[in-house]
Design a protein around this motif. Structure first.
Motif, mmCIF file in Angstrom:
data_model
loop_
_atom_site.group_PDB
_atom_site.id
_atom_site.type_symbol
_atom_site.label_atom_id
_atom_site.label_comp_id
_atom_site.label_asym_id
_atom_site.label_seq_id
_atom_site.Cartn_x
_atom_site.Cartn_y
_atom_site.Cartn_z
ATOM 1 N N GLY A 73 32.048 -25.032 -52.157
ATOM 2 C CA GLY A 73 31.818 -25.958 -53.104
ATOM 3 C C GLY A 73 30.302 -26.159 -53.119
ATOM 4 N N VAL A 74 29.592 -24.803 -52.563
ATOM 5 C CA VAL A 74 28.025 -24.358 -53.084
ATOM 6 C C VAL A 74 28.031 -23.591 -53.696
ATOM 7 C CG1 VAL A 74 27.358 -25.934 -50.756
ATOM 8 C CG2 VAL A 74 27.926 -23.430 -50.789
ATOM 9 N N LEU A 75 26.670 -23.500 -53.823
ATOM 10 C CA LEU A 75 26.522 -22.281 -55.111
ATOM 11 C C LEU A 75 25.732 -21.322 -54.376
ATOM 12 C CD1 LEU A 75 24.955 -24.049 -58.146
ATOM 13 C CD2 LEU A 75 27.201 -23.736 -57.308
ATOM 14 N N GLY A 76 26.243 -19.982 -54.456
ATOM 15 C CA GLY A 76 25.312 -18.608 -53.916
ATOM 16 C C GLY A 76 23.696 -18.441 -54.457
ATOM 17 N N THR A 77 23.352 -17.048 -54.185
ATOM 18 C CA THR A 77 21.695 -17.055 -54.207
ATOM 19 C C THR A 77 21.689 -16.852 -55.789
ATOM 20 O OG1 THR A 77 22.086 -15.157 -53.407
ATOM 21 C CG2 THR A 77 21.191 -16.405 -52.235
ATOM 22 N N ARG A 78 22.850 -16.321 -56.593
ATOM 23 C CA ARG A 78 22.735 -16.360 -57.886
ATOM 24 C C ARG A 78 22.895 -17.893 -58.416
ATOM 25 N NH1 ARG A 78 25.853 -11.128 -59.753
ATOM 26 N NH2 ARG A 78 25.098 -12.227 -62.210
ATOM 27 N N ARG A 79 23.032 -18.691 -58.221
ATOM 28 C CA ARG A 79 24.126 -19.851 -58.617
ATOM 29 C C ARG A 79 25.191 -19.562 -59.126
ATOM 30 N NH1 ARG A 79 20.425 -23.376 -56.442
ATOM 31 N NH2 ARG A 79 21.384 -24.800 -58.754
ATOM 32 N N THR A 80 26.016 -18.824 -58.326
ATOM 33 C CA THR A 80 27.633 -18.825 -58.580
ATOM 34 C C THR A 80 28.311 -19.568 -57.293
ATOM 35 O OG1 THR A 80 26.667 -16.286 -59.513
ATOM 36 C CG2 THR A 80 29.421 -16.857 -58.691
ATOM 37 N N SER A 125 21.996 -10.921 -54.787
ATOM 38 C CA SER A 125 23.505 -11.636 -54.015
ATOM 39 C C SER A 125 24.173 -10.057 -54.697
ATOM 40 C CB SER A 125 23.729 -11.887 -55.413
ATOM 41 O OG SER A 125 25.411 -12.239 -55.329
ATOM 42 N N GLY A 126 25.909 -10.374 -53.174
ATOM 43 C CA GLY A 126 26.276 -8.802 -53.884
ATOM 44 C C GLY A 126 26.638 -8.670 -54.739
ATOM 45 N N PHE A 127 26.994 -9.521 -55.494
ATOM 46 C CA PHE A 127 28.043 -9.792 -56.645
ATOM 47 C C PHE A 127 26.693 -7.846 -57.185
ATOM 48 C CE2 PHE A 127 29.198 -13.481 -56.538
ATOM 49 C CZ PHE A 127 30.587 -13.133 -57.361
ATOM 50 N N GLU A 128 25.882 -7.612 -56.977
ATOM 51 C CA GLU A 128 24.187 -6.679 -57.383
ATOM 52 C C GLU A 128 24.845 -5.331 -57.459
ATOM 53 O OE1 GLU A 128 20.709 -9.797 -58.758
ATOM 54 O OE2 GLU A 128 21.236 -9.034 -57.004
ATOM 55 N N SER A 129 25.489 -5.739 -55.997
ATOM 56 C CA SER A 129 25.775 -4.303 -55.332
ATOM 57 C C SER A 129 26.021 -2.572 -55.934
ATOM 58 C CB SER A 129 26.999 -4.624 -54.501
ATOM 59 O OG SER A 129 27.344 -2.998 -53.458
ATOM 60 N N PRO A 130 25.397 -2.113 -56.070
ATOM 61 C CA PRO A 130 25.484 -0.768 -56.630
ATOM 62 C C PRO A 130 26.841 -0.309 -55.993
ATOM 63 C CG PRO A 130 23.210 -0.069 -55.442
ATOM 64 C CD PRO A 130 24.077 -1.621 -55.351
ATOM 65 N N HIS A 171 35.580 -11.690 -47.600
ATOM 66 C CA HIS A 171 34.186 -11.301 -47.706
ATOM 67 C C HIS A 171 34.167 -13.271 -47.873
ATOM 68 C CE1 HIS A 171 30.800 -11.084 -51.002
ATOM 69 N NE2 HIS A 171 30.205 -12.044 -50.423
ATOM 70 N N TYR A 172 35.309 -14.105 -49.247
ATOM 71 C CA TYR A 172 35.778 -14.911 -49.555
ATOM 72 C C TYR A 172 35.524 -16.119 -47.893
ATOM 73 C CZ TYR A 172 37.191 -19.564 -50.384
ATOM 74 O OH TYR A 172 37.221 -20.733 -51.119
ATOM 75 N N THR A 173 36.576 -15.567 -47.380
ATOM 76 C CA THR A 173 36.112 -16.267 -45.672
ATOM 77 C C THR A 173 34.981 -16.091 -45.441
ATOM 78 O OG1 THR A 173 38.420 -15.946 -45.270
ATOM 79 C CG2 THR A 173 37.069 -16.543 -43.722
ATOM 80 N N VAL A 174 35.008 -15.226 -45.063
ATOM 81 C CA VAL A 174 32.725 -15.093 -44.326
ATOM 82 C C VAL A 174 31.645 -15.274 -45.420
ATOM 83 C CG1 VAL A 174 30.971 -13.477 -43.272
ATOM 84 C CG2 VAL A 174 33.188 -12.550 -43.131
ATOM 85 N N ALA A 175 31.628 -16.051 -46.092
ATOM 86 C CA ALA A 175 31.092 -16.526 -47.444
ATOM 87 C C ALA A 175 31.038 -17.970 -46.383
ATOM 88 C CB ALA A 175 31.365 -16.793 -48.345
ATOM 89 N N THR A 176 32.302 -18.936 -46.822
ATOM 90 C CA THR A 176 32.813 -19.800 -46.829
ATOM 91 C C THR A 176 32.530 -20.644 -45.509
ATOM 92 O OG1 THR A 176 35.131 -19.575 -46.350
ATOM 93 C CG2 THR A 176 34.470 -20.144 -48.913
ATOM 94 N N ARG A 177 32.813 -19.634 -44.436
ATOM 95 C CA ARG A 177 32.112 -19.721 -42.747
ATOM 96 C C ARG A 177 30.581 -20.183 -42.928
ATOM 97 N NH1 ARG A 177 34.988 -17.639 -37.774
ATOM 98 N NH2 ARG A 177 33.565 -18.025 -36.303
ATOM 99 N N VAL A 178 30.081 -19.691 -43.246
ATOM 100 C CA VAL A 178 28.416 -19.508 -43.371
ATOM 101 C C VAL A 178 28.318 -20.257 -44.273
ATOM 102 C CG1 VAL A 178 26.556 -17.910 -43.149
ATOM 103 C CG2 VAL A 178 28.434 -16.854 -41.961
#
Length: 240
Positions: free
Chosen positions: A194-201, A118-123, A183-190
């Motif tokens: 109301g869904v979960l990301g790869t980290r279940r977030t 997930s992008g949350f893990e970006s160093p 980032h939020y706009t792109v994520a929701t467009r793709v």
């Protein structure tokens, strides 16, 4: 007439000095080979994120240098570096836009190859957060040593070096917010809402980060000045 090529003289791997200095053989081998793709758009997805990490590496370096200048009281030099860091974030945000062209069905295939990544893990972003925290503390100390509050600073002259550095920090903070919004706009467009990301977030949790400030005191000073001005009582017309 074509000039003859000169032999490579730098150490390293590659047929030319350009390849050796830029380490292009290694750089271009960091992406999956076509035979490894679960979908051809993996190359797009991987390059966007890998290049973001490179820009974030540069941004972290710029902020570290700015921090050293702030500690030495070299305000003008710090401002120039923070401005450059803000420009790097602008470029990161702009190239993120190409992911808008990624069809949701294609990403659904790619997503299976990401594991729990997930992008949350970006160093890069993790180091950026620590860099801004350090810079916020250093700037607050600089104001304190000058016997100023942020509100005092913003009642001064915009040409003041401290004022200019404060505005550079605000601009950088705003660039972070703009990246988060994109980032939020792109994520929701793709992948939708109301869904979960790869980290279940929940993907919608990204929107909550947009208003988070890395230099909160400089934003709070604006609020304080506005509130103070709204409490002023002005004489009505005809009164002395």
């Amino acid at each position: 007439m074509v000039a003859s090529s000169l032999p490579a003289v730098l150490p390293g791997v590659g047929a030319t000095d350009y390849a050796r200095y830029m380490r292009t053989n290694e750089l271009l081998a960091l992406q999956k080979e076509p035979t490894q793709w679960v979908h051809p758009d993996e190359l797009l997805f991987q390059i966007v994120h890998q290049s973001s990490e490179l820009w974030l590496k540069l941004t972290r370096s710029l902020l570290s240098r700015a921090l050293a200048h702030v500690g030495a009281g070299q305000v003008g030099a710090a401002e120039l570096l923070v401005d450059r860091a803000a420009e790097a974030l602008r470029l990161i945000t702009e190239h993120l836009r190409i992911l808008r062209s990624l069809p949701p069905a294609h990403f659904a295939v790619i997503r299976r190859a990401l594991g729990n990544g997930s992008g949350f893990e970006s160093p890069g972003w993790r180091l950026l957060r620590s860099a801004t925290t350090e810079l916020d503390i250093a700037f607050s100390r600089l104001l304190s040593s000058s016997r100023l509050t942020a509100a005092d600073l913003y009642q001064g002259q915009p040409s003041d070096p401290l004022y200019r550095l404060a505005e550079a920090l605000v601009e950088f903070d705003e660039r972070i917010a703009l990246w988060r919004a994109e980032h939020y706009t792109v994520a929701t467009r793709v992948i939708g809402q109301g869904v979960l990301g790869t980290r279940r977030t929940p993907v919608d949790s990204l929107s909550a980060l947009i208003n988070h400030r890395r230099f909160p005191t400089l934003w709070e000073a604006r609020t304080a000045l506005t509130q103070a001005s709204s409490q002023c009582v002005y004489p009505s017309r005809g009164q002395a």
